[in-house]
Design a protein around this motif. Structure first.
Motif, PDB file in Angstrom:
ATOM      1  N   GLN A 187      10.278  58.686  98.488  1.00 58.77           N
ATOM      2  CA  GLN A 187      10.139  59.126  99.880  1.00 58.77           C
ATOM      3  C   GLN A 187      11.343  59.953 100.316  1.00 58.77           C
ATOM      4  O   GLN A 187      11.219  60.852 101.137  1.00 58.77           O
ATOM      5  CB  GLN A 187      10.031  57.927 100.819  1.00 58.77           C
ATOM      6  N   ALA A 188      12.508  59.592  99.794  1.00 59.17           N
ATOM      7  CA  ALA A 188      13.742  60.276 100.176  1.00 59.17           C
ATOM      8  C   ALA A 188      14.585  60.527  98.943  1.00 59.17           C
ATOM      9  O   ALA A 188      14.936  59.590  98.225  1.00 59.17           O
ATOM     10  CB  ALA A 188      14.518  59.441 101.185  1.00 59.17           C
ATOM     11  N   GLN A 189      14.895  61.786  98.712  1.00 60.39           N
ATOM     12  CA  GLN A 189      15.794  62.162  97.630  1.00 60.39           C
ATOM     13  C   GLN A 189      16.998  62.846  98.262  1.00 60.39           C
ATOM     14  O   GLN A 189      16.832  63.754  99.085  1.00 60.39           O
ATOM     15  CB  GLN A 189      15.107  63.095  96.642  1.00 60.39           C
ATOM     16  N   ARG A 232      10.521  63.248 112.359  1.00 56.69           N
ATOM     17  CA  ARG A 232      10.394  62.422 113.558  1.00 56.69           C
ATOM     18  C   ARG A 232      11.312  61.223 113.382  1.00 56.69           C
ATOM     19  O   ARG A 232      11.281  60.552 112.344  1.00 56.69           O
ATOM     20  CB  ARG A 232       8.950  61.974 113.755  1.00 56.69           C
ATOM     21  N   VAL A 233      12.126  60.965 114.394  1.00 55.23           N
ATOM     22  CA  VAL A 233      13.010  59.801 114.365  1.00 55.23           C
ATOM     23  C   VAL A 233      12.611  58.909 115.531  1.00 55.23           C
ATOM     24  O   VAL A 233      12.739  59.302 116.691  1.00 55.23           O
ATOM     25  CB  VAL A 233      14.498  60.207 114.451  1.00 55.23           C
ATOM     26  N   HIS A 234      12.093  57.731 115.199  1.00 50.52           N
ATOM     27  CA  HIS A 234      11.687  56.751 116.206  1.00 50.52           C
ATOM     28  C   HIS A 234      12.919  55.930 116.575  1.00 50.52           C
ATOM     29  O   HIS A 234      13.522  55.303 115.708  1.00 50.52           O
ATOM     30  CB  HIS A 234      10.597  55.830 115.648  1.00 50.52           C
ATOM     31  N   TYR A 293      13.067  56.889 110.261  1.00 51.99           N
ATOM     32  CA  TYR A 293      12.930  58.301 109.894  1.00 51.99           C
ATOM     33  C   TYR A 293      11.507  58.484 109.383  1.00 51.99           C
ATOM     34  O   TYR A 293      11.024  57.687 108.593  1.00 51.99           O
ATOM     35  CB  TYR A 293      13.864  58.689 108.744  1.00 51.99           C
ATOM     36  N   GLU A 294      10.845  59.567 109.797  1.00 51.50           N
ATOM     37  CA  GLU A 294       9.477  59.804 109.362  1.00 51.50           C
ATOM     38  C   GLU A 294       9.273  61.312 109.132  1.00 51.50           C
ATOM     39  O   GLU A 294       9.699  62.133 109.951  1.00 51.50           O
ATOM     40  CB  GLU A 294       8.525  59.310 110.443  1.00 51.50           C
ATOM     41  N   ALA A 295       8.665  61.657 107.999  1.00 54.09           N
ATOM     42  CA  ALA A 295       8.366  63.060 107.707  1.00 54.09           C
ATOM     43  C   ALA A 295       7.262  63.136 106.663  1.00 54.09           C
ATOM     44  O   ALA A 295       7.178  62.284 105.773  1.00 54.09           O
ATOM     45  CB  ALA A 295       9.606  63.776 107.196  1.00 54.09           C
ATOM     46  N   ASP A 296       6.427  64.153 106.783  1.00 54.37           N
ATOM     47  CA  ASP A 296       5.418  64.415 105.756  1.00 54.37           C
ATOM     48  C   ASP A 296       6.087  65.125 104.585  1.00 54.37           C
ATOM     49  O   ASP A 296       6.094  64.624 103.475  1.00 54.37           O
ATOM     50  CB  ASP A 296       4.268  65.238 106.325  1.00 54.37           C
ATOM     51  N   ASP A 297       6.635  66.293 104.825  1.00 50.76           N
ATOM     52  CA  ASP A 297       7.409  67.066 103.851  1.00 50.76           C
ATOM     53  C   ASP A 297       8.488  67.808 104.615  1.00 50.76           C
ATOM     54  O   ASP A 297       8.169  68.629 105.480  1.00 50.76           O
ATOM     55  CB  ASP A 297       6.521  68.078 103.109  1.00 50.76           C
TER      56      ASP A 297
END
Length: 120
Positions: free
Chosen positions: A27-29, A72-74, A98-102
């Motif tokens: 999900q995160a690199q 998007r940061v909730h 933290y939220e993101a598609d790409d």
């Protein structure tokens, strides 16, 4: 920090080595540009986010700058949505997701050695 600082250097995007963040898998690199290993109080790098949804409480002051995509940061105060060329400021102690598609994101954190100063 008593360590001597590394000299000024150019870091080319094509030379960055992105590695999975342990908690987020693919999900995160992340790829570091500078850190406490360079004798810097500032840590910064790039992050690639793919189908990411990562919960975290920020342990440092952080700035995110979106290069590509949308992040998007909730937070307890609402959702902060940043598109390409937008930035988000996050003070230490902020619980978030933290939220993101790409997305491709530049990040800067202070202090860089935050993990060394956390209680066990």
């Amino acid at each position: 920090m008593s360590q001597t600082k590394s000299p000024a250097s150019l870091v080319k995007f094509t030379d960055l080595e992105f590695t999975p963040r342990a908690e987020g898998g693919d999900q995160a690199q992340l790829a570091n540009i500078c850190s406490s290993a360079d004798g810097s109080e500032l840590g910064c790098g790039m992050a690639r986010l793919h189908q990411a949804r990562l919960e975290w409480t920020v342990k440092y002051d952080e700035v995110l700058h979106v290069i590509e995509g949308q992040v998007r940061v909730h937070t307890p105060d609402g959702v902060l949505t940043a598109n390409s060329r937008d930035s988000i400021w996050l003070p230490s102690g902020t619980p978030l997701v933290y939220e993101a598609d790409d997305a491709l994101v530049f990040f800067a954190i202070h202090p860089a050695n935050w993990a060394e100063t956390q209680p066990d």
